[in-house]
Motif scaffolding. Structure first.
Motif, PDB file in Angstrom:
ATOM      1  N   ALA A 187      46.281  60.589   1.360  1.00 49.74           N
ATOM      2  CA  ALA A 187      46.403  59.866   0.103  1.00 49.74           C
ATOM      3  C   ALA A 187      45.567  58.595   0.109  1.00 49.74           C
ATOM      4  O   ALA A 187      44.927  58.254  -0.889  1.00 49.74           O
ATOM      5  N   ALA A 188      45.561  57.879   1.228  1.00 49.17           N
ATOM      6  CA  ALA A 188      44.773  56.643   1.306  1.00 49.17           C
ATOM      7  C   ALA A 188      43.292  56.936   1.122  1.00 49.17           C
ATOM      8  O   ALA A 188      42.583  56.220   0.405  1.00 49.17           O
ATOM      9  N   SER A 189      42.799  58.003   1.747  1.00 51.54           N
ATOM     10  CA  SER A 189      41.387  58.367   1.645  1.00 51.54           C
ATOM     11  C   SER A 189      41.038  58.841   0.240  1.00 51.54           C
ATOM     12  O   SER A 189      40.009  58.458  -0.328  1.00 51.54           O
ATOM     13  N   ARG A 204      40.768  56.053  -2.430  1.00 51.11           N
ATOM     14  CA  ARG A 204      39.478  55.339  -2.386  1.00 51.11           C
ATOM     15  C   ARG A 204      38.380  56.165  -3.065  1.00 51.11           C
ATOM     16  O   ARG A 204      37.573  55.633  -3.838  1.00 51.11           O
ATOM     17  N   ASP A 205      38.363  57.465  -2.796  1.00 49.21           N
ATOM     18  CA  ASP A 205      37.342  58.321  -3.405  1.00 49.21           C
ATOM     19  C   ASP A 205      37.525  58.418  -4.922  1.00 49.21           C
ATOM     20  O   ASP A 205      36.544  58.473  -5.670  1.00 49.21           O
ATOM     21  N   LEU A 206      38.775  58.427  -5.374  1.00 53.58           N
ATOM     22  CA  LEU A 206      39.033  58.488  -6.810  1.00 53.58           C
ATOM     23  C   LEU A 206      38.495  57.236  -7.496  1.00 53.58           C
ATOM     24  O   LEU A 206      37.881  57.322  -8.575  1.00 53.58           O
ATOM     25  N   GLU A 207      38.707  56.072  -6.885  1.00 50.88           N
ATOM     26  CA  GLU A 207      38.199  54.835  -7.469  1.00 50.88           C
ATOM     27  C   GLU A 207      36.672  54.853  -7.541  1.00 50.88           C
ATOM     28  O   GLU A 207      36.081  54.449  -8.537  1.00 50.88           O
ATOM     29  N   ARG A 208      36.015  55.335  -6.503  1.00 47.48           N
ATOM     30  CA  ARG A 208      34.546  55.432  -6.517  1.00 47.48           C
ATOM     31  C   ARG A 208      34.084  56.362  -7.630  1.00 47.48           C
ATOM     32  O   ARG A 208      33.122  56.079  -8.346  1.00 47.48           O
ATOM     33  N   TYR A 209      34.756  57.491  -7.764  1.00 42.86           N
ATOM     34  CA  TYR A 209      34.396  58.479  -8.777  1.00 42.86           C
ATOM     35  C   TYR A 209      34.536  57.890 -10.177  1.00 42.86           C
ATOM     36  O   TYR A 209      33.631  58.013 -11.018  1.00 42.86           O
ATOM     37  N   PRO A 249      48.375  55.054  -3.271  1.00 43.83           N
ATOM     38  CA  PRO A 249      48.311  55.877  -2.066  1.00 43.83           C
ATOM     39  C   PRO A 249      49.654  56.067  -1.379  1.00 43.83           C
ATOM     40  O   PRO A 249      49.765  56.855  -0.435  1.00 43.83           O
ATOM     41  N   THR A 250      50.708  55.365  -1.844  1.00 47.09           N
ATOM     42  CA  THR A 250      52.028  55.522  -1.230  1.00 47.09           C
ATOM     43  C   THR A 250      52.814  56.679  -1.840  1.00 47.09           C
ATOM     44  O   THR A 250      53.904  56.999  -1.361  1.00 47.09           O
ATOM     45  N   SER A 296      48.118  63.062  -6.242  1.00 44.22           N
ATOM     46  CA  SER A 296      47.449  64.370  -6.283  1.00 44.22           C
ATOM     47  C   SER A 296      47.303  64.875  -7.707  1.00 44.22           C
ATOM     48  O   SER A 296      46.272  65.453  -8.070  1.00 44.22           O
ATOM     49  N   TYR A 297      48.310  64.645  -8.555  1.00 39.67           N
ATOM     50  CA  TYR A 297      48.211  65.093  -9.944  1.00 39.67           C
ATOM     51  C   TYR A 297      47.344  64.154 -10.776  1.00 39.67           C
ATOM     52  O   TYR A 297      46.712  64.581 -11.747  1.00 39.67           O
ATOM     53  N   GLN A 298      47.282  62.892 -10.395  1.00 41.29           N
ATOM     54  CA  GLN A 298      46.377  61.954 -11.064  1.00 41.29           C
ATOM     55  C   GLN A 298      44.928  62.370 -10.836  1.00 41.29           C
ATOM     56  O   GLN A 298      44.111  62.385 -11.768  1.00 41.29           O
TER      57      GLN A 298
END
Length: 220
Positions: free
Chosen positions: A130-132, A135-140, A153-154, A160-162
């Motif tokens: 989730a932590a990883s 971060r990738d979602l924010e970059r995207y 990430p907690t 996952s659904y977001q």
């Protein structure tokens, strides 16, 4: 113990995820009947139906649906706006995954499914994933210029659904994410998809055609 239950079905050419809003414009008579049946339920009764993606066929027409995918998502009716000619605009919220065990005769104009509700276990390594993925979602989102709630990430399930609802994917890929056996498996697949999409955007210098992938209302 047999945990199956009967649930009204709404086949769509789209995938609904838990926690996601889904607006629908209701014009076919069978789905007008479905909305009326839900509205007329006694107070406190769950006003929900099952949204399930069409594997083959089409949304409109009595014989339009040829085959359905095996996993869908319950939709809770949030708002109903009746229109003068008998149509409705509704908004519902995705709630919980279910497995379709079969389509049952129910004496109604709309389909009724025998279903078993599915849990969303975290699975091995969900917290680290989730932590990883956050971060990738924010970059995207920064790269393609869209906004949204800050990834948490907690909460691997919610995250996952977001991610699943944010990514611009074809129907089969979206359905595969819904059918993931646990949150860790879904996040693992999403990490690969995010990195694929990030690579494509950087390589091509173009962003997805967002307006083509999400309509304001899904027509039944």
């Amino acid at each position: 113990m047999d945990l199956r239950e009967l649930l009204p079905l709404f086949p769509l050419g789209a995938v609904l995820y838990p926690g996601v809003l889904l607006p629908l414009h209701i014009f076919e008579q069978r789905y007008r009947d479905l909305v009326k049946a839900l509205v007329e339920l006694p107070g406190g009764a769950p006003r929900e139906f099952g949204v399930i993606a069409i594997r083959s066929g089409r949304e409109v027409g009595a014989a339009g649906v040829a085959a359905l995918y095996p996993v869908g998502c319950t939709a809770v009716l949030a708002t109903v706006s009746p229109l003068p000619d008998g149509r409705f605009d509704i908004v519902c919220i995705g709630s919980r995954r279910f497995e379709l065990l079969g389509v049952e005769p129910a004496g109604t104009s709309y389909l009724t499914g025998s279903v078993r509700r599915l849990d969303d276990p975290d699975g091995h390594g969900a917290t680290d994933l989730a932590a990883s993925v956050a971060r990738d979602l924010e970059r995207y989102r920064q790269l393609i210029g869209i906004s949204g709630d800050e990834p948490d990430p907690t909460d691997p399930r919610q995250l996952s659904y977001q991610v699943a609802s944010t990514l611009r994917l074809d129907l089969a890929e979206r359905q595969a994410l819904l059918q993931s056996p646990d949150n860790a498996a879904r996040l693992r697949a999403e990490r690969a998809l995010l990195r694929r999409e990030l690579g494509l955007v950087r390589a091509l210098g173009a962003v997805p055609a967002l307006g083509l992938s999400r309509a304001a209302y899904t027509l039944n």
